[in-house]
Scaffold this motif. Structure first.
Motif, PDB file in Angstrom:
ATOM      1  N   ARG A 455     -10.287   2.608  18.441  1.00 34.22           N
ATOM      2  CA  ARG A 455     -10.666   3.888  17.873  1.00 34.22           C
ATOM      3  C   ARG A 455     -12.046   3.957  18.099  1.00 34.22           C
ATOM      4  NH1 ARG A 455      -6.174   6.681  15.237  1.00 34.22           N
ATOM      5  NH2 ARG A 455      -4.406   5.251  15.148  1.00 34.22           N
ATOM      6  N   ARG A 456     -12.845   3.333  17.405  1.00 34.49           N
ATOM      7  CA  ARG A 456     -14.230   3.564  17.281  1.00 34.49           C
ATOM      8  C   ARG A 456     -14.831   3.317  18.837  1.00 34.49           C
ATOM      9  NH1 ARG A 456     -13.684   0.423  12.356  1.00 34.49           N
ATOM     10  NH2 ARG A 456     -14.177  -1.320  13.665  1.00 34.49           N
ATOM     11  N   ALA A 457     -14.611   2.519  19.630  1.00 37.69           N
ATOM     12  CA  ALA A 457     -14.859   2.461  20.844  1.00 37.69           C
ATOM     13  C   ALA A 457     -14.743   3.644  21.775  1.00 37.69           C
ATOM     14  CB  ALA A 457     -14.478   1.218  21.403  1.00 37.69           C
ATOM     15  N   ARG A 458     -13.733   4.313  21.441  1.00 38.75           N
ATOM     16  CA  ARG A 458     -13.338   5.380  22.328  1.00 38.75           C
ATOM     17  C   ARG A 458     -13.369   6.905  21.796  1.00 38.75           C
ATOM     18  NH1 ARG A 458     -10.829   0.992  23.263  1.00 38.75           N
ATOM     19  NH2 ARG A 458     -10.190   0.362  25.320  1.00 38.75           N
ATOM     20  N   GLY A 459     -14.282   6.722  20.474  1.00 38.93           N
ATOM     21  CA  GLY A 459     -14.553   7.939  19.619  1.00 38.93           C
ATOM     22  C   GLY A 459     -13.138   8.982  19.568  1.00 38.93           C
ATOM     23  N   TYR A 460     -12.301   7.817  19.057  1.00 40.63           N
ATOM     24  CA  TYR A 460     -10.823   8.580  18.474  1.00 40.63           C
ATOM     25  C   TYR A 460     -10.842   8.515  17.179  1.00 40.63           C
ATOM     26  CZ  TYR A 460      -5.949   9.871  18.474  1.00 40.63           C
ATOM     27  OH  TYR A 460      -4.649  10.408  18.218  1.00 40.63           O
ATOM     28  N   PRO A 461     -10.252   9.406  16.421  1.00 38.87           N
ATOM     29  CA  PRO A 461     -10.353   9.115  14.680  1.00 38.87           C
ATOM     30  C   PRO A 461      -9.319   8.241  14.408  1.00 38.87           C
ATOM     31  CG  PRO A 461      -9.363  11.442  15.454  1.00 38.87           C
ATOM     32  CD  PRO A 461      -9.879  10.745  16.776  1.00 38.87           C
ATOM     33  N   ASP A 462      -9.614   7.749  13.148  1.00 37.78           N
ATOM     34  CA  ASP A 462      -8.542   6.953  12.279  1.00 37.78           C
ATOM     35  C   ASP A 462      -7.394   7.919  11.841  1.00 37.78           C
ATOM     36  OD1 ASP A 462     -10.224   4.659  12.287  1.00 37.78           O
ATOM     37  OD2 ASP A 462     -11.283   5.277  10.658  1.00 37.78           O
ATOM     38  N   MET A 463      -6.377   7.208  11.718  1.00 34.93           N
ATOM     39  CA  MET A 463      -5.340   8.092  11.248  1.00 34.93           C
ATOM     40  C   MET A 463      -5.587   8.697   9.884  1.00 34.93           C
ATOM     41  SD  MET A 463      -1.514   6.771  10.986  1.00 34.93           S
ATOM     42  CE  MET A 463      -1.341   5.816  12.243  1.00 34.93           C
ATOM     43  N   MET A 464      -5.225  10.080   9.673  1.00 33.97           N
ATOM     44  CA  MET A 464      -5.838  10.929   8.645  1.00 33.97           C
ATOM     45  C   MET A 464      -4.938  10.444   7.302  1.00 33.97           C
ATOM     46  SD  MET A 464      -4.712  14.561   9.865  1.00 33.97           S
ATOM     47  CE  MET A 464      -5.149  15.621   8.416  1.00 33.97           C
ATOM     48  N   VAL A 465      -3.787   9.963   7.468  1.00 37.39           N
ATOM     49  CA  VAL A 465      -2.917   9.762   6.274  1.00 37.39           C
ATOM     50  C   VAL A 465      -2.158   8.347   6.341  1.00 37.39           C
ATOM     51  CG1 VAL A 465      -2.276  12.034   5.782  1.00 37.39           C
ATOM     52  CG2 VAL A 465      -1.063  11.051   7.205  1.00 37.39           C
ATOM     53  N   ASP A 466      -1.736   7.718   5.334  1.00 33.42           N
ATOM     54  CA  ASP A 466      -0.927   6.466   5.229  1.00 33.42           C
ATOM     55  C   ASP A 466       0.556   7.234   5.440  1.00 33.42           C
ATOM     56  OD1 ASP A 466       1.333   4.907   3.961  1.00 33.42           O
ATOM     57  OD2 ASP A 466      -0.652   3.506   3.908  1.00 33.42           O
ATOM     58  N   LEU A 467       1.338   6.850   6.458  1.00 31.69           N
ATOM     59  CA  LEU A 467       2.504   7.347   6.841  1.00 31.69           C
ATOM     60  C   LEU A 467       3.701   6.997   5.625  1.00 31.69           C
ATOM     61  CD1 LEU A 467       2.836   6.594  10.480  1.00 31.69           C
ATOM     62  CD2 LEU A 467       2.182   8.856   9.496  1.00 31.69           C
ATOM     63  N   LYS A 468       3.481   5.926   5.383  1.00 27.67           N
ATOM     64  CA  LYS A 468       4.558   5.454   4.432  1.00 27.67           C
ATOM     65  C   LYS A 468       4.396   6.146   3.056  1.00 27.67           C
ATOM     66  CE  LYS A 468       5.474   0.917   6.320  1.00 27.67           C
ATOM     67  NZ  LYS A 468       5.479  -0.885   6.027  1.00 27.67           N
ATOM     68  N   ALA A 469       3.037   6.015   2.601  1.00 26.67           N
ATOM     69  CA  ALA A 469       2.953   6.848   1.166  1.00 26.67           C
ATOM     70  C   ALA A 469       3.146   8.146   1.148  1.00 26.67           C
ATOM     71  CB  ALA A 469       1.270   6.720   0.801  1.00 26.67           C
ATOM     72  N   THR A 470       2.787   8.942   2.157  1.00 24.89           N
ATOM     73  CA  THR A 470       2.951  10.441   2.453  1.00 24.89           C
ATOM     74  C   THR A 470       4.511  10.660   2.672  1.00 24.89           C
ATOM     75  OG1 THR A 470       2.465  10.275   4.743  1.00 24.89           O
ATOM     76  CG2 THR A 470       0.752  10.822   3.085  1.00 24.89           C
ATOM     77  N   ARG A 471       5.027   9.896   3.174  1.00 28.53           N
ATOM     78  CA  ARG A 471       6.728   9.898   3.361  1.00 28.53           C
ATOM     79  C   ARG A 471       7.393   9.932   1.781  1.00 28.53           C
ATOM     80  NH1 ARG A 471      10.896   6.408   2.962  1.00 28.53           N
ATOM     81  NH2 ARG A 471      12.663   7.286   3.772  1.00 28.53           N
ATOM     82  N   LEU A 472       6.879   8.908   0.932  1.00 23.17           N
ATOM     83  CA  LEU A 472       7.398   9.037  -0.087  1.00 23.17           C
ATOM     84  C   LEU A 472       6.749   9.889  -1.276  1.00 23.17           C
ATOM     85  CD1 LEU A 472       6.780   5.247  -1.019  1.00 23.17           C
ATOM     86  CD2 LEU A 472       9.000   6.393  -0.489  1.00 23.17           C
ATOM     87  N   ARG A 473       5.734  10.597  -0.977  1.00 25.27           N
ATOM     88  CA  ARG A 473       5.160  11.882  -1.642  1.00 25.27           C
ATOM     89  C   ARG A 473       6.006  13.068  -1.256  1.00 25.27           C
ATOM     90  NH1 ARG A 473      -0.844  13.667  -0.214  1.00 25.27           N
ATOM     91  NH2 ARG A 473       0.321  14.119   1.727  1.00 25.27           N
ATOM     92  N   ALA A 474       6.235  13.223   0.051  1.00 26.25           N
ATOM     93  CA  ALA A 474       7.422  14.360   0.328  1.00 26.25           C
ATOM     94  C   ALA A 474       8.808  14.160  -0.313  1.00 26.25           C
ATOM     95  CB  ALA A 474       7.576  14.385   1.626  1.00 26.25           C
ATOM     96  N   ILE A 475       9.271  12.993  -0.043  1.00 25.67           N
ATOM     97  CA  ILE A 475      10.571  12.853  -0.779  1.00 25.67           C
ATOM     98  C   ILE A 475      10.581  13.324  -2.263  1.00 25.67           C
ATOM     99  CG2 ILE A 475      12.261  11.193  -1.558  1.00 25.67           C
ATOM    100  CD1 ILE A 475      11.674   9.840   1.169  1.00 25.67           C
ATOM    101  N   ASP A 476       9.319  12.846  -3.123  1.00 22.79           N
ATOM    102  CA  ASP A 476       9.328  13.162  -4.472  1.00 22.79           C
ATOM    103  C   ASP A 476       9.224  14.675  -4.662  1.00 22.79           C
ATOM    104  OD1 ASP A 476       9.536  10.454  -5.306  1.00 22.79           O
ATOM    105  OD2 ASP A 476       7.343   9.906  -5.346  1.00 22.79           O
ATOM    106  N   ALA A 477       8.396  15.187  -3.787  1.00 17.62           N
ATOM    107  CA  ALA A 477       8.194  16.786  -4.067  1.00 17.62           C
ATOM    108  C   ALA A 477       9.432  17.393  -3.877  1.00 17.62           C
ATOM    109  CB  ALA A 477       7.101  16.998  -2.984  1.00 17.62           C
ATOM    110  N   PHE A 478      10.575  16.893  -2.876  1.00 25.23           N
ATOM    111  CA  PHE A 478      11.566  17.604  -2.896  1.00 25.23           C
ATOM    112  C   PHE A 478      12.698  17.336  -3.846  1.00 25.23           C
ATOM    113  CE2 PHE A 478      10.143  18.687   1.759  1.00 25.23           C
ATOM    114  CZ  PHE A 478      10.907  19.744   1.857  1.00 25.23           C
ATOM    115  N   LYS A 479      12.780  15.885  -4.236  1.00 19.93           N
ATOM    116  CA  LYS A 479      13.454  15.943  -5.548  1.00 19.93           C
ATOM    117  C   LYS A 479      12.938  16.683  -6.722  1.00 19.93           C
ATOM    118  CE  LYS A 479      14.474  10.756  -4.667  1.00 19.93           C
ATOM    119  NZ  LYS A 479      13.860   9.414  -5.068  1.00 19.93           N
ATOM    120  N   VAL A 480      11.789  16.966  -7.042  1.00 19.78           N
ATOM    121  CA  VAL A 480      11.470  17.856  -8.058  1.00 19.78           C
ATOM    122  C   VAL A 480      11.803  19.139  -7.888  1.00 19.78           C
ATOM    123  CG1 VAL A 480       9.438  18.830  -9.292  1.00 19.78           C
ATOM    124  CG2 VAL A 480       9.505  16.649  -8.665  1.00 19.78           C
TER     125      VAL A 480
END
Length: 480
Positions: A455-480
């Motif tokens: 990524r750094r060598a090609r000027g491409y950004p790091d992934m902006m979120v942790d996919l697993k953590a944000t998946r769990l966050r979304a599930i919790d938001a809908f459960k509430v």
């Protein structure tokens, strides 16, 4: 044929064949075609400049097609639809028209506009009549055993197929050439000229030329694409439609959205290719007919539930989801800088061509609404502001499906992993390489999620979120 002058009011039905309103109008008398140019209303509805440019080009072609039938096409310019009833009345009085014919639209604003126009014209002795040409079956007529609209697609589609099996839609031929209305009574401009003058959007010459090449806007081009798809794409549609790097999609959506093709024409063509079978036969034909029925489903829902036209979810309990206010994250998503290659490639495709592959629409929508937990309405509006095939019922239905807020939507705990989706539907990374040339030299095993060093060598950004953590966050938001 009488000497009455009749008006055919064109909307998203820019064709002459299989056009119920035009056929009815020309049976009454010499016909004048009218198209309403309303830039302020377009802006309120987030209509994309690329779509308005497509309309402009389609109207120019329609102008020529109508001229062959001795039908004049003129434009009425009003800023908002609230001004349409009075403008239509004054126009009809000017040309001494006795009738106005149109094809109905399903949005609540469109229906309010038409009701107001109907009442005003009726009060002045002018007949206005509407037809249901945007659907295979009249909205409100496909009901459950309890007499209510379907909210689940599968039984809705089954009910539609049962109706269509006994009464396949009839594709109307183009009307016969008729005497022309007196040209001396008209001094109005063409709609394409009015659109040019309105200067809607900010398309440069390069973008306009690219769009004209990618999406030629005429009925002839639409039918040529349909015929090519039926002949060479339909049989493999079920296998290839989910792979964005290959030409597996029909790419007919801009033509359906603007009405250069009618849904009847498409459905009948698919049914004929499948020997008239709607439940058995070739899987490709059945799959595409099913996609046409999804389009039908969203239109029937739009008319049955007006709140869908008012930025409301189909499932009211989902209004309690605590969507995040994250404008910087939204902007990274919108510009294709998320650090997830398949999403960034999809967004670049949209920005460059006005179109995005349907599988990618689901992936990017679910990433925005689940991994970023940003309100689906922001994504819905962004798509409408950039899609050349922006079709409000289908776009709204697709976003609410991905966000788990709509009818028969994905369950809230179903969250696409964009990396596994990318690996499955673009295994060699061909689509990513095309739209992210900075990653083009990476091997297939790495292109879906490049290493930090790559990524750094090609000027491409790091992934902006942790996919697993944000998946769990979304599930919790809908459960509430």
């Amino acid at each position: 044929m009488s000497d009455n002058i009749s008006v055919c009011w064109f909307r998203t039905d820019l064709r002459v064949a299989d056009h119920a309103a035009l056929t009815a109008s020309m049976s009454v008398g010499p016909t004048v075609g009218v198209y309403v140019v309303s830039p302020s209303q377009w802006a309120k509805h987030d209509d994309a400049p690329v779509k308005v440019d497509f309309w402009r080009r389609a109207l120019k072609a329609l102008h020529a097609d109508l001229a062959d039938l001795n039908v004049l096409l003129v434009g009425l310019c009003v800023q908002e639809w609230a001004d349409v009833p009075q403008a239509m009345l004054e126009f009809c009085q000017k040309i001494q028209a006795s009738h106005v014919f149109c094809n109905r639209e399903s949005g609540v604003n469109e229906r309010q506009r038409d009701r107001a126009t109907y009442r005003l014209l009726q009060a002045h002795g002018i007949v206005m009549e509407g037809f249901d040409d945007a659907t295979l079956l009249k909205p409100g007529t496909v009901l459950t055993g309890a007499g209510v609209p379907y909210r689940v697609f599968t039984p809705f589609a089954k009910a539609c197929r049962e109706r269509l099996r006994t009464a396949m839609p009839v594709v109307l031929p183009a009307p016969r050439r008729q005497p022309m209305a007196p040209a001396s009574i008209l001094s109005l401009e063409t709609p394409e000229t009015l659109i040019d003058r309105a200067g809607y959007g900010d398309l440069n010459t390069q973008m306009r030329d690219r769009l004209a090449t990618l999406w030629p806007a005429s009925v002839d081009a639409a039918h040529e694409r349909l015929a090519q798809f039926i002949e060479s794409g339909l049989s493999a549609y079920h296998d290839q439609r989910d792979y964005p790097a290959i030409e597996g999609a029909s790419k007919l959506s801009p033509y359906l959205a603007a009405g250069l093709l009618s849904p009847r024409t498409c459905f009948v063509a698919a049914a004929r290719a499948n020997q008239g079978e709607l439940d058995s036969g070739a899987r490709g034909a059945l799959t595409w007919m099913n996609e046409l029925l999804w389009r039908e489903f969203y239109r029937h829902l739009m008319q049955a539930y007006p709140q869908l036209s008012m930025c409301k979810p189909m499932r009211p309990e989902t209004e309690k989801v605590a969507w995040r206010q994250a404008p910087d994250e939204f902007e990274r998503w919108a510009q294709g800088r998320t650090g997830v290659p398949v999403i960034d490639a999809a967004m670049r495709q949209l920005l460059a061509t006005g179109w995005m592959h349907n599988r990618l629409r689901m992936i990017v929508a679910m990433f925005l609404t689940k991994n970023l937990l940003i309100d689906w309405r922001q994504g819905e509006a962004f798509f409408m502001r950039h899609l050349i095939d922006g079709d409000f019922p289908s776009n709204n239905g697709g976003w609410q499906w991905s966000a788990s807020t709509g009818a028969d939507a994905a369950p809230y705990f179903r969250v696409f992993n964009p990396l596994s989706q990318s690996e499955k539907f673009d295994p060699d990374g061909r689509f990513i390489r095309h739209w992210l040339p900075e990653l083009a030299d990476l091997p297939a095993r790495e292109i879906h999620d490049p290493s930090p060093v790559a990524r750094r060598a090609r000027g491409y950004p790091d992934m902006m979120v942790d996919l697993k953590a944000t998946r769990l966050r979304a599930i919790d938001a809908f459960k509430v």
